[in-house]
Design an enzyme around this catalytic site. Structure first.
Site, PDB file in Angstrom:
ATOM      1  N   TRP A 130     -38.282   7.687 -13.337  1.00 48.17           N
ATOM      2  CA  TRP A 130     -37.193   7.656 -12.375  1.00 48.17           C
ATOM      3  C   TRP A 130     -35.818   7.741 -13.000  1.00 48.17           C
ATOM      4  O   TRP A 130     -34.831   8.013 -12.317  1.00 48.17           O
ATOM      5  CB  TRP A 130     -37.273   6.348 -11.570  1.00 48.17           C
ATOM      6  N   ASN A 131     -35.677   7.489 -14.309  1.00 48.34           N
ATOM      7  CA  ASN A 131     -34.331   7.244 -14.838  1.00 48.34           C
ATOM      8  C   ASN A 131     -33.437   8.490 -14.891  1.00 48.34           C
ATOM      9  O   ASN A 131     -32.230   8.404 -14.719  1.00 48.34           O
ATOM     10  CB  ASN A 131     -34.382   6.543 -16.202  1.00 48.34           C
ATOM     11  N   HIS A 155     -44.138  12.290  -9.594  1.00 50.45           N
ATOM     12  CA  HIS A 155     -42.896  11.621  -9.962  1.00 50.45           C
ATOM     13  C   HIS A 155     -43.037  10.117  -9.743  1.00 50.45           C
ATOM     14  O   HIS A 155     -44.003   9.638  -9.148  1.00 50.45           O
ATOM     15  CB  HIS A 155     -41.751  12.177  -9.123  1.00 50.45           C
ATOM     16  N   GLY A 206     -42.379   8.246 -20.090  1.00 52.70           N
ATOM     17  CA  GLY A 206     -42.506   6.946 -19.458  1.00 52.70           C
ATOM     18  C   GLY A 206     -42.768   5.845 -20.461  1.00 52.70           C
ATOM     19  O   GLY A 206     -42.445   5.956 -21.644  1.00 52.70           O
ATOM     20  N   GLU A 228     -43.605  11.501 -24.268  1.00 50.86           N
ATOM     21  CA  GLU A 228     -42.274  11.025 -24.665  1.00 50.86           C
ATOM     22  C   GLU A 228     -42.157   9.623 -24.101  1.00 50.86           C
ATOM     23  O   GLU A 228     -41.990   9.438 -22.899  1.00 50.86           O
ATOM     24  CB  GLU A 228     -41.198  11.968 -24.121  1.00 50.86           C
ATOM     25  N   LEU A 229     -42.262   8.635 -24.992  1.00 53.49           N
ATOM     26  CA  LEU A 229     -42.376   7.252 -24.555  1.00 53.49           C
ATOM     27  C   LEU A 229     -41.087   6.489 -24.845  1.00 53.49           C
ATOM     28  O   LEU A 229     -40.008   7.063 -24.832  1.00 53.49           O
ATOM     29  CB  LEU A 229     -43.600   6.615 -25.208  1.00 53.49           C
ATOM     30  N   CYS A 262     -34.283   6.210 -22.626  1.00 51.75           N
ATOM     31  CA  CYS A 262     -35.065   6.016 -23.845  1.00 51.75           C
ATOM     32  C   CYS A 262     -34.219   6.243 -25.089  1.00 51.75           C
ATOM     33  O   CYS A 262     -34.519   5.709 -26.154  1.00 51.75           O
ATOM     34  CB  CYS A 262     -36.283   6.946 -23.838  1.00 51.75           C
ATOM     35  N   GLU A 359     -38.235  -2.929 -26.371  1.00 52.08           N
ATOM     36  CA  GLU A 359     -37.237  -2.028 -25.809  1.00 52.08           C
ATOM     37  C   GLU A 359     -36.551  -2.719 -24.633  1.00 52.08           C
ATOM     38  O   GLU A 359     -37.210  -3.291 -23.772  1.00 52.08           O
ATOM     39  CB  GLU A 359     -37.890  -0.731 -25.328  1.00 52.08           C
TER      40      GLU A 359
END
Length: 454
Positions: A130-131, A155, A206, A228-229, A262, A359
């Site tokens: 969502w970001n 999504h 995510g 892509e974490l 991220c 994080e």
């Protein structure tokens, strides 16, 4: 989690959606398969024409798209409009360069002719967060579609209207039916969709947990996946840096997207000789930020995206302080409707605290001091993440050390970390694998075929 638009600035539910049924999912999967059989045979010029049209729509309606992004996830309206414009750049980039990126590569061997040939894989499942509700999708879709693949988007459940708008965008641009489709489904449906033989690959941006699930699901079915974490990017400042520029960039990077990116700088590693002065300026600038309505052009920092998001930040800060971290400023939820958290700075971070090893997805900055460049690199690498890093120095030897010794997929020197359609984006370690963007991103979902003609 319900599929719904909840305004983060007020906490109010604005619209809810019924998830797609199994029958609707089946229909969309078959439509994707049928669309791929035809779309893969289209020329690069045909695809580029429609992709450029998508760019035109994005540019012409960027305020409309920006308004929906702000409404659904709380980013400032100014940054949301910029996000839509950036999506247009990505569409144009791949429209302009895809044919060259995927041109046959002749290799001299003993054959009459030998070369590398790139072909699309098939329908790709995109599981997106969502970001950056438009950018995360477009940066995956633009190269995938220009390569001749088709895409199904799952999504995040709190940005359903953004998801539907992106599907409508590609339809209006002229892409054939079934080339890009949105699935309104919860996360519990992802594995079954990934398992379907009509899906050939997946891409996910995510959390670590979501990435592990999709990565394992893809591995069980021997399917290609790009992950892509998370990231806990270091922001290193050495004595030779221009301090004013470093401080300004540090604050901007920490509060980018309301602190929910991220590639936000999250761990600030400052050389001892300048640590006091940096911290004084940094804290002063963080405290001066205007927190408020994301539609107000004067607002610097809007709300976090969800109730759970602000609860997570509250918990992480509280546990860090209990472990011994020093709270310099902030550290509290604001007493107003919505999901607002104060700009926060912590120092004296103990190794056993969340501030050291987790994080933080919110406007919380964790400040460390480094005695030497070796110490700075040690702290930077003492994390399971490895997405990006920003290093501030005007010493060429220090610059080379940071480039070569920091364990990350990206290193930016004297600049905050950012994504750019021209350069590959991705990380190492627990930040994932594979690359988006650049020439590497478009080749991720192709069959890299060796051809030998004797």
């Amino acid at each position: 989690m319900a599929i719904a638009t909840i305004n983060p600035a007020t906490g109010k539910v604005l619209k809810t959606f019924e998830p797609h049924s199994d029958a609707q999912i089946e229909e969309k999967l078959q439509r994707a398969k049928d669309a791929f059989c035809k779309f893969r045979k289209t020329s690069f010029s045909e695809r580029a024409k429609t992709m450029r049209k998508a760019a035109e729509i994005l540019e012409g309606e960027k305020e409309l798209y920006g308004r929906m992004m702000t409404t659904e996830m709380g980013k400032t309206f100014r940054s949301a409009v910029e996000e839509a414009a950036k999506c247009a750049l990505a569409c144009r980039h791949y429209a302009d360069h895809a044919e060259r990126f995927l041109a046959d590569e002749v290799v001299v061997t003993g054959a009459k002719k030998s070369y590398v040939h790139y072909q699309p894989l098939g329908p790709v499942l995109a599981v997106m967060p969502w970001n950056f509700p438009f950018w995360q999708v477009i940066r995956a879709a633009a190269p995938a579609l220009m390569a001749g693949n088709v895409m199904l988007l799952k999504h995040a459940s709190n940005v359903p209207q953004c998801a539907l708008m992106i599907e409508d965008l590609y339809r209006r641009a002229g892409f054939p039916e079934g080339v890009f489709q949105t699935l309104l489904v919860g996360s519990s449906k992802v594995d079954a969709i990934l398992a379907d033989p009509r899906i050939f690959a997946a891409t996910l941006t995510g959390s670590e947990g979501a990435g592990i699930e999709v990565g394992m699901g893809a591995a069980k079915r021997v399917k290609k996946v790009v992950l892509e974490l998370g990231g806990s990017d270091p922001f290193i400042v050495m004595p030779s840096a221009k301090l004013d520029e470093a401080v300004a960039s540090a604050v901007k990077s920490r509060i980018l997207n309301n602190g929910q990116s991220c590639i936000n700088a999250k761990r600030f590693i400052i050389a001892e000789p300048i640590a006091e002065e940096f911290q004084k300026r940094f804290v002063h600038t963080m405290e001066a930020l205007k927190v408020g309505d994301p539609f107000d052009e004067k607002t610097d920092l809007g709300p976090l995206s969800t109730e759970n998001g602000i609860k997570d930040i509250e918990d992480q800060v509280e546990r860090s302080v209990r472990a011994g971290a020093h709270l310099v400023t902030g550290g509290k939820r604001l007493e107003r409707p919505g999901f607002f958290y104060s700009p926060t700075v912590m120092t004296d971070i103990p190794k056993n605290s969340p501030a050291y090893c987790e994080e933080f997805f919110g406007p919380v900055a964790n400040v460390f001091r480094a005695k030497t460049i070796d110490d700075a690199i040690r702290i930077a690498n003492d994390t399971r993440f490895g997405l990006g890093a920003s290093a501030w120095t005007n010493d060429p030897a220090e610059r080379d050390r940071f480039i070569n010794d920091i364990e990350s997929g990206m290193v930016f020197v004297n600049r905050m970390v950012a994504s750019d359609p021209r350069l590959p984006f991705g990380g190492v370690k627990w930040s994932g694998y594979g690359r988006e963007l650049g020439v590497h991103g478009i080749r991720e979902f192709t069959d890299i075929k060796t051809v030998w003609i004797q």
